[in-house]
Design an enzyme around this catalytic site. Structure first.
Site, PDB file in Angstrom:
ATOM      1  N   LYS A 145      23.364  60.666 -19.359  1.00  0.00           N
ATOM      2  CA  LYS A 145      23.691  60.800 -17.957  1.00  0.00           C
ATOM      3  C   LYS A 145      25.130  61.442 -18.175  1.00  0.00           C
ATOM      4  CE  LYS A 145      26.273  58.682 -15.020  1.00  0.00           C
ATOM      5  NZ  LYS A 145      26.715  59.652 -14.410  1.00  0.00           N
TER       6      LYS A 145
ATOM      7  N   GLU B  89      33.573  55.155 -26.791  1.00  0.00           N
ATOM      8  CA  GLU B  89      34.735  56.048 -26.943  1.00  0.00           C
ATOM      9  C   GLU B  89      35.644  56.159 -25.743  1.00  0.00           C
ATOM     10  OE1 GLU B  89      35.955  57.878 -29.599  1.00  0.00           O
ATOM     11  OE2 GLU B  89      33.980  57.556 -30.839  1.00  0.00           O
TER      12      GLU B  89
ATOM     13  N   GLU C 204      47.034  55.529 -19.043  1.00  0.00           N
ATOM     14  CA  GLU C 204      46.275  56.840 -19.095  1.00  0.00           C
ATOM     15  C   GLU C 204      46.450  57.479 -17.974  1.00  0.00           C
ATOM     16  OE1 GLU C 204      42.202  57.031 -20.408  1.00  0.00           O
ATOM     17  OE2 GLU C 204      42.330  58.718 -21.650  1.00  0.00           O
TER      18      GLU C 204
ATOM     19  N   GLY D 156      34.196  51.254 -19.634  1.00  0.00           N
ATOM     20  CA  GLY D 156      33.839  50.907 -20.924  1.00  0.00           C
ATOM     21  C   GLY D 156      33.479  49.210 -21.086  1.00  0.00           C
TER      22      GLY D 156
ATOM     23  N   CYS E 243      41.069  63.117 -24.123  1.00  0.00           N
ATOM     24  CA  CYS E 243      41.409  61.910 -24.430  1.00  0.00           C
ATOM     25  C   CYS E 243      42.688  61.625 -25.514  1.00  0.00           C
ATOM     26  CB  CYS E 243      40.049  61.247 -24.820  1.00  0.00           C
ATOM     27  SG  CYS E 243      39.359  62.187 -26.309  1.00  0.00           S
TER      28      CYS E 243
ATOM     29  N   GLU F 106      28.909  62.781 -12.590  1.00  0.00           N
ATOM     30  CA  GLU F 106      28.470  63.590 -11.675  1.00  0.00           C
ATOM     31  C   GLU F 106      29.420  64.535 -11.041  1.00  0.00           C
ATOM     32  OE1 GLU F 106      29.540  60.620 -12.137  1.00  0.00           O
ATOM     33  OE2 GLU F 106      30.439  59.493 -10.503  1.00  0.00           O
TER      34      GLU F 106
END
Ligand code: NAD
Length: 430
Positions: A115, A190, A325, A173, A224, A118
């Site tokens: 997946k 990750e 982040e 996550g 990342c 989107e």
């Protein structure tokens, strides 16, 4: 399929992707807003991932005989596929992140349901098309398109799924890990990073300054492993930061096919708003704006989600913009006086993905590299990675590894078979 045939299929996937490079890079650039030239490099990286795993067919299931320490026993540890894998990927490097999962997953003999985000599904569709064209049997490679909660949710709760491999944000996550606990699935995560780029006074100044730019401003910071935290030794701070600010002001932004552009836009309006919020919060918490801090004035860029390369000086470890982040072109600057202080600052967030050390003292570089709680440390460099070396995070940057040997083992179960060639009663109960 036996492993050697699976490996050959991966080689054919690489050939198809190489043949279709321009179409795929175009799709990636249009979906993400990155420069077409960068998307071409992404396709190259993806080819090297598929070819690396294509070269490992002979070793993938090689059984390991162990000495059981008992006469007449044959003891072997086998490596087997896990089963059905849910692969969930983000929007920043859609194709690359998918390749880190798809190639080892297939080599290990699993099936997958993939997946993509989107926001950027297009290049992943082309990758799955390439997998099918390479002759992978029907039903092995599956693609679902849709939003996270609607699509990835069921993929992490369905009892038929054995492994969830997720690349994305820390918040999602954690959520998927909780979801997967219901059926005790294997989980590989990750997640994000808030990566320190440490510059000591004895570093090659020009190289450190130049790389500090690419560390954070490449792909508008939507990386990342972006070096979004510049930690610089106090005695050279002004020189380093002044140079970074001057160069940041000169970065040319533009759409994917503008050959003069050095960087593209952010990927979505929602993400642009998030970056704006982080900068506003940083300023409210006491940071000093040295450059950027808003959208460009250029009317030609008014329709895109552009955000100026931004440098926030006088930052402290306790600020949100340092701890979290922003995932945008935003560099925070902190200073240190000693090696110990540099390490303590660098390790001072919940993340532990990657980072760099700049110094001409090799002993110091190695000491600091050992002391950093990061999955990847670059010494006098920033950003490179290679398919044979494991990638992943310490602390809350993730669980497990992608790429390399361990990136394959993520998709394997072990099974110990103990074969007694001279069966006899034990006599334990008389
Ligand atoms: P995200 O967590 O918002 O989305 C990632 C994927 O999860 C998407 O496919 C999304 O549809 C899905 N998702 C979203 N909400 C969900 C939910 N409630 N339930 C189930 N699935 C859901 O992340 P993003 O914004 O697409 O990507 C950026 C993040 O990815 C950053 O944090 C970045 O650091 C991280 N990232 C990490 C690495 C790495 O190697 N560690 C690499 C690339 C990106």
């Amino acid at each position: 399929m036996p492993p050697i045939e699976r490996a050959a299929a991966l080689g054919r996937v690489a050939d198809v992707l190489e043949r279709d490079t321009e179409e795929i890079a175009r799709a990636e650039a249009l979906d993400t807003g990155k420069r077409y030239a960068e998307a071409l490099l992404d396709v190259d990286d993806v080819l090297s991932v598929f070819r690396y795993y294509a070269g490992r067919g002979e070793e993938v299931e090689r059984p390991r005989e162990v000495d059981p320490g008992v006469e007449g026993v044959h003891s072997v540890v086998h490596r087997e596929p896990i089963g059905v894998c849910s692969l969930v990927t983000p929007w920043n490097y859609p194709l690359l992140q998918a390749s880190w999962k798809v190639a080892p997953c297939l080599l290990a003999g699993n099936t997958f349901v993939l997946k993509p985000s989107e926001i950027t599904p297009h290049s992943t569709m082309l990758m799955v098309r390439a997998v099918q064209e390479a002759g992978v049997p029907a039903g092995v490679a599956n693609l679902v398109l849709g939003t996270g909660p609607g699509c990835a949710g069921p993929l992490s709760t369905d009892p038929r799924v054995d492994l969830v491999s997720f690349t994305g944000s820390l918040a999602v996550g954690k959520h998927l890990m909780r979801e997967a606990a219901g059926t005790v699935k294997r989980v590989a995560l990750e997640l994000g990073g808030k990566n320190p780029n440490i510059v000591f006074a004895d570093a090659d100044r020009e190289a450190a300054i130049d790389n500090a730019m690419t560390a954070v401003f490449l792909h508008s910071g939507q990386v990342c492993s972006a070096g979004a935290r510049l930690l610089v030794e106090e005695s050279v701070k002004d020189e380093v930061v002044d140079a970074v600010v001057e160069r940041a002001r000169g970065i040319r932004m533009g759409p994917p096919f503008d050959e003069d552009a050095q960087t593209g836009s952010l990927t979505s309006a929602q993400h642009l708003a998030k970056v704006e919020d982080y900068v506003a919060t940083g300023l409210a918490e006491g940071a000093t704006l040295r450059c950027g801090g808003g959208r460009p004035d250029d009317p030609a860029l008014a329709d895109g989600y552009y955000y100026l390369p931004t440098v926030l000086d006088d930052c402290r470890l306790d600020m949100h913009v340092v701890q979290e982040e922003s995932f945008g072109p935003v560099l925070t600057v902190e200073t240190f006086r000693t090696e110990e202080e540099a390490v303590a600052l660098a390790n001072g967030t919940v993340y532990g993905l990657a980072g760099a050390v700049w110094t001409s003292d090799r002993d110091k570089a190695r000491r600091v590299a050992r002391a950093l709680r990061l999955g990847t440390v670059w010494v006098n460099d920033y950003h490179p990675y290679v398919a044979p070396a494991e990638w992943g995070g310490h602390k809350q940057s993730g669980i497990g590894r992608e790429l390399g040997e361990l990136g394959l083992e993520e998709y394997q179960e072990t099974k110990h078979v103990w074969e007694n060639t001279t069966p006899a009663p034990t006599g334990w109960f008389g």
